[in-house]
Design a protein around this motif. Structure first.
Motif, PDB file in Angstrom:
ATOM      1  N   ASP A  77      38.130  43.973  33.666  1.00 10.62           N
ATOM      2  CA  ASP A  77      37.473  42.917  34.448  1.00 10.62           C
ATOM      3  C   ASP A  77      38.439  42.314  35.470  1.00 10.62           C
ATOM      4  N   ALA A  78      39.697  42.123  35.078  1.00 16.59           N
ATOM      5  CA  ALA A  78      40.709  41.594  35.996  1.00 16.59           C
ATOM      6  C   ALA A  78      40.947  42.574  37.141  1.00 16.59           C
ATOM      7  N   CYS A  79      40.940  43.855  36.835  1.00  9.33           N
ATOM      8  CA  CYS A  79      41.115  44.882  37.874  1.00  9.33           C
ATOM      9  C   CYS A  79      39.945  44.873  38.851  1.00  9.33           C
ATOM     10  N   VAL A  80      38.733  44.678  38.350  1.00 12.34           N
ATOM     11  CA  VAL A  80      37.547  44.619  39.213  1.00 12.34           C
ATOM     12  C   VAL A  80      37.579  43.346  40.059  1.00 12.34           C
ATOM     13  N   ARG A  81      37.914  42.215  39.446  1.00  8.66           N
ATOM     14  CA  ARG A  81      37.937  40.943  40.174  1.00  8.66           C
ATOM     15  C   ARG A  81      38.918  40.987  41.350  1.00  8.66           C
ATOM     16  N   ILE A  85      40.127  48.291  41.250  1.00  8.49           N
ATOM     17  CA  ILE A  85      39.076  49.303  41.137  1.00  8.49           C
ATOM     18  C   ILE A  85      37.790  48.668  41.656  1.00  8.49           C
ATOM     19  N   TRP A  86      36.913  49.485  42.219  1.00  6.25           N
ATOM     20  CA  TRP A  86      35.691  48.933  42.801  1.00  6.25           C
ATOM     21  C   TRP A  86      34.792  48.335  41.719  1.00  6.25           C
ATOM     22  N   ASP A  87      34.625  49.075  40.628  1.00  6.34           N
ATOM     23  CA  ASP A  87      33.779  48.635  39.523  1.00  6.34           C
ATOM     24  C   ASP A  87      34.247  49.383  38.283  1.00  6.34           C
ATOM     25  N   ASP A  88      33.920  48.845  37.122  1.00  3.90           N
ATOM     26  CA  ASP A  88      34.330  49.539  35.895  1.00  3.90           C
ATOM     27  C   ASP A  88      33.225  50.435  35.339  1.00  3.90           C
TER      28      ASP A  88
END
Length: 124
Positions: A77-81, A85-88
């Motif tokens: 979620d932190a990577c997406v926020r 990454i575009w989405d998980d």
């Protein structure tokens, strides 16, 4: 390949499940801040719209967890926020890898690889 190192040990699924909702939100914010800080410091670009990646998350821990107890939800979620990454969703992350390694220095490595359909075709 782009790699960042967060100076934290990922909390286990059991630890996260026992947290109050507000504490869980603070933990998610902490992870988000750390990913943003590393992206800025290492000059890692944000993902383009609908860009696909392979992602590896390696947890270095003093004590290993049961494999299903290593929970990546808040880290992803932190990577997406932060648009690491575009989405998980599966259409944007090809074969995510999670791994634990016993080590005295606890930390978490996040490694982002550009998805190459031809290179990954031989690894199915």
């Amino acid at each position: 390949m782009e790699k960042m190192v967060l100076p934290i040990r990922i909390k286990s699924r059991n630890q996260i499940d026992r947290l109050h909702w507000a504490a869980k939100a603070r933990l998610k914010d902490k992870y988000t801040y750390m990913v943003a800080q590393q992206m800025q410091e290492l000059e890692i670009r944000k993902a383009k719209e609908k860009e696909k990646f392979r992602i590896e998350i390696i947890s270095y821990r003093k004590r290993l967890l049961d494999y299903d107890n290593l929970d990546l939800k808040l880290i992803l979620d932190a990577c997406v926020r932060n648009k690491l990454i575009w989405d998980d969703a599966p259409e944007f992350i090809h074969r995510p890898l999670k791994e634990q390694i016993r080590d005295k220095e606890e930390r978490t490595e996040i490694i982002r690889h550009l998805f190459d359909k031809e290179l990954d075709a031989g690894n199915n």
